[in-house]
Design a protein around this motif. Structure first.
Motif, PDB file in Angstrom:
ATOM      1  N   TRP A  18       0.827  -1.192   0.000  1.00 19.80           N
ATOM      2  CA  TRP A  18       0.000   0.000   0.000  1.00 19.80           C
ATOM      3  C   TRP A  18       0.869   1.252   0.000  1.00 19.80           C
ATOM      4  O   TRP A  18       2.025   1.227   0.388  1.00 19.80           O
ATOM      5  CB  TRP A  18      -0.957   0.003   1.193  1.00 19.80           C
ATOM      6  N   ILE A  19       0.260   2.331  -0.455  1.00 17.66           N
ATOM      7  CA  ILE A  19       0.911   3.635  -0.533  1.00 17.66           C
ATOM      8  C   ILE A  19       0.504   4.467   0.670  1.00 17.66           C
ATOM      9  O   ILE A  19      -0.666   4.466   1.075  1.00 17.66           O
ATOM     10  CB  ILE A  19       0.462   4.375  -1.811  1.00 17.66           C
ATOM     11  N   ASN A  20       1.467   5.188   1.230  1.00 21.92           N
ATOM     12  CA  ASN A  20       1.189   6.194   2.257  1.00 21.92           C
ATOM     13  C   ASN A  20       1.709   7.533   1.744  1.00 21.92           C
ATOM     14  O   ASN A  20       2.875   7.626   1.360  1.00 21.92           O
ATOM     15  CB  ASN A  20       1.916   5.874   3.569  1.00 21.92           C
TER      16      ASN A  20
ATOM     17  N   TYR B  67       9.334   1.351   1.807  1.00 23.24           N
ATOM     18  CA  TYR B  67      10.251   1.966   0.851  1.00 23.24           C
ATOM     19  C   TYR B  67       9.831   3.420   0.674  1.00 23.24           C
ATOM     20  O   TYR B  67       8.639   3.718   0.568  1.00 23.24           O
ATOM     21  CB  TYR B  67      10.203   1.236  -0.497  1.00 23.24           C
ATOM     22  N   TYR B  68      10.818   4.304   0.641  1.00 19.54           N
ATOM     23  CA  TYR B  68      10.566   5.739   0.532  1.00 19.54           C
ATOM     24  C   TYR B  68      11.067   6.258  -0.822  1.00 19.54           C
ATOM     25  O   TYR B  68      12.241   6.598  -0.953  1.00 19.54           O
ATOM     26  CB  TYR B  68      11.288   6.485   1.661  1.00 19.54           C
ATOM     27  N   PRO B  69      10.187   6.353  -1.836  1.00 18.96           N
ATOM     28  CA  PRO B  69      10.634   6.920  -3.107  1.00 18.96           C
ATOM     29  C   PRO B  69      10.878   8.421  -3.022  1.00 18.96           C
ATOM     30  O   PRO B  69      11.632   8.977  -3.804  1.00 18.96           O
ATOM     31  CB  PRO B  69       9.505   6.589  -4.079  1.00 18.96           C
ATOM     32  N   ASP B  70      10.233   9.083  -2.042  1.00 17.30           N
ATOM     33  CA  ASP B  70      10.403  10.531  -1.886  1.00 17.30           C
ATOM     34  C   ASP B  70       9.992  10.919  -0.464  1.00 17.30           C
ATOM     35  O   ASP B  70       8.854  10.697  -0.070  1.00 17.30           O
ATOM     36  CB  ASP B  70       9.539  11.276  -2.901  1.00 17.30           C
ATOM     37  N   VAL B  71      10.934  11.494   0.292  1.00 16.62           N
ATOM     38  CA  VAL B  71      10.603  11.900   1.668  1.00 16.62           C
ATOM     39  C   VAL B  71      10.326  13.389   1.794  1.00 16.62           C
ATOM     40  O   VAL B  71       9.958  13.865   2.861  1.00 16.62           O
ATOM     41  CB  VAL B  71      11.708  11.489   2.679  1.00 16.62           C
TER      42      VAL B  71
ATOM     43  N   ARG C 244       5.587  13.308   2.246  1.00 19.26           N
ATOM     44  CA  ARG C 244       6.436  12.134   2.374  1.00 19.26           C
ATOM     45  C   ARG C 244       5.675  10.984   1.737  1.00 19.26           C
ATOM     46  O   ARG C 244       4.517  10.739   2.062  1.00 19.26           O
ATOM     47  CB  ARG C 244       6.708  11.834   3.845  1.00 19.26           C
ATOM     48  N   ILE C 245       6.310  10.290   0.823  1.00 24.40           N
ATOM     49  CA  ILE C 245       5.671   9.165   0.152  1.00 24.40           C
ATOM     50  C   ILE C 245       6.393   7.890   0.565  1.00 24.40           C
ATOM     51  O   ILE C 245       7.622   7.829   0.559  1.00 24.40           O
ATOM     52  CB  ILE C 245       5.747   9.322  -1.380  1.00 24.40           C
ATOM     53  N   SER C 246       5.616   6.884   0.939  1.00 21.94           N
ATOM     54  CA  SER C 246       6.205   5.575   1.218  1.00 21.94           C
ATOM     55  C   SER C 246       5.302   4.498   0.634  1.00 21.94           C
ATOM     56  O   SER C 246       4.108   4.708   0.427  1.00 21.94           O
ATOM     57  CB  SER C 246       6.394   5.357   2.724  1.00 21.94           C
ATOM     58  N   ILE C 247       5.916   3.356   0.356  1.00 24.06           N
ATOM     59  CA  ILE C 247       5.177   2.185  -0.102  1.00 24.06           C
ATOM     60  C   ILE C 247       5.524   1.071   0.865  1.00 24.06           C
ATOM     61  O   ILE C 247       6.701   0.766   1.083  1.00 24.06           O
ATOM     62  CB  ILE C 247       5.559   1.793  -1.542  1.00 24.06           C
ATOM     63  N   ALA C 248       4.504   0.490   1.481  1.00 25.22           N
ATOM     64  CA  ALA C 248       4.713  -0.536   2.505  1.00 25.22           C
ATOM     65  C   ALA C 248       4.328  -1.912   1.965  1.00 25.22           C
ATOM     66  O   ALA C 248       3.430  -2.032   1.132  1.00 25.22           O
ATOM     67  CB  ALA C 248       3.901  -0.198   3.749  1.00 25.22           C
TER      68      ALA C 248
END
Length: 196
Positions: free
Chosen positions: A88-90, A112-116, A182-186
């Motif tokens: 999922w995306i946060n 995973y953090y593609p962009d913080v 902040r974008i993360s994918i878990a």
């Protein structure tokens, strides 16, 4: 006198150097924009993504490699393997990830953090020994370590991957700056028998 760790936990870190990291960030932003019609909060979101989405193929392969490596490194039997069960995306923080939680039906979890962005905040892990914070007060400690810390905060970096046991309680610090992003994918894995 000897001192040895007892019932230790772990975090694994890596930089992925994905070839499509920027495209992945844009994909996440677009998915959240689409989903904003379904929720009241226009800033913070989490949403599950179709695992067959082509843009995440490279990321999924890299996560699987690291899950396999960690499985072996932690001395789990090779008759078993890790399989990604969901992701999922946060974007910024959904309220659900801003309170302590764990992933009880999973084995490994990864983020995973593609962009913080400019103000990444932190992901904080809580010591499974929940009595420790009642016994060891901050004024008693000169330097925190794995034996005396009640929590450990990690400041994410762009392109960083963190893997941890799914049973570890954790939460994401809510952004102070509401204009930050902040974008993360878990990801969560299940441990399955290879013969099944």
């Amino acid at each position: 006198m000897d001192i040895v760790p007892l019932f230790a936990n772990y975090l694994a870190f890596d930089q992925l150097n994905l070839s499509n990291r920027r495209d992945l960030s844009n994909f996440c932003r677009k998915q959240v924009e689409i989903d904003k019609l379904k929720i009241n909060d226009n800033v913070s979101q989490s949403l599950f993504i179709d695992p067959k989405e082509p843009i995440i193929e490279e990321l999924g392969k890299e996560i699987n490699k690291r899950f396999d490596w960690l499985h072996k490194e932690r001395n789990f039997n090779d008759k078993w393997e890790q399989r990604i069960q969901k992701f999922w995306i946060n974007v910024n923080n959904n309220i659900n990830i801003s309170t302590p939680h764990r992933h009880p039906e999973s084995f490994f979890s990864a983020v995973y953090y593609p962009d913080v962005g400019d103000s990444p905040g932190s992901i904080t892990f809580l010591n499974p020994n929940n009595q420790l914070s009642y016994v060891i007060r901050p004024e008693m400690v000169d330097k925190y370590d794995e034996f005396n810390a009640a929590s450990q905060a990690i400041i994410p970096q762009t392109d960083m991957l963190i893997i941890f046991p799914s049973w570890l309680w954790h939460f994401v610090y809510h952004e102070i700056d509401p204009t930050g992003e902040r974008i993360s994918i878990a990801f969560d894995s299940m441990i399955v028998n290879k013969d099944d």
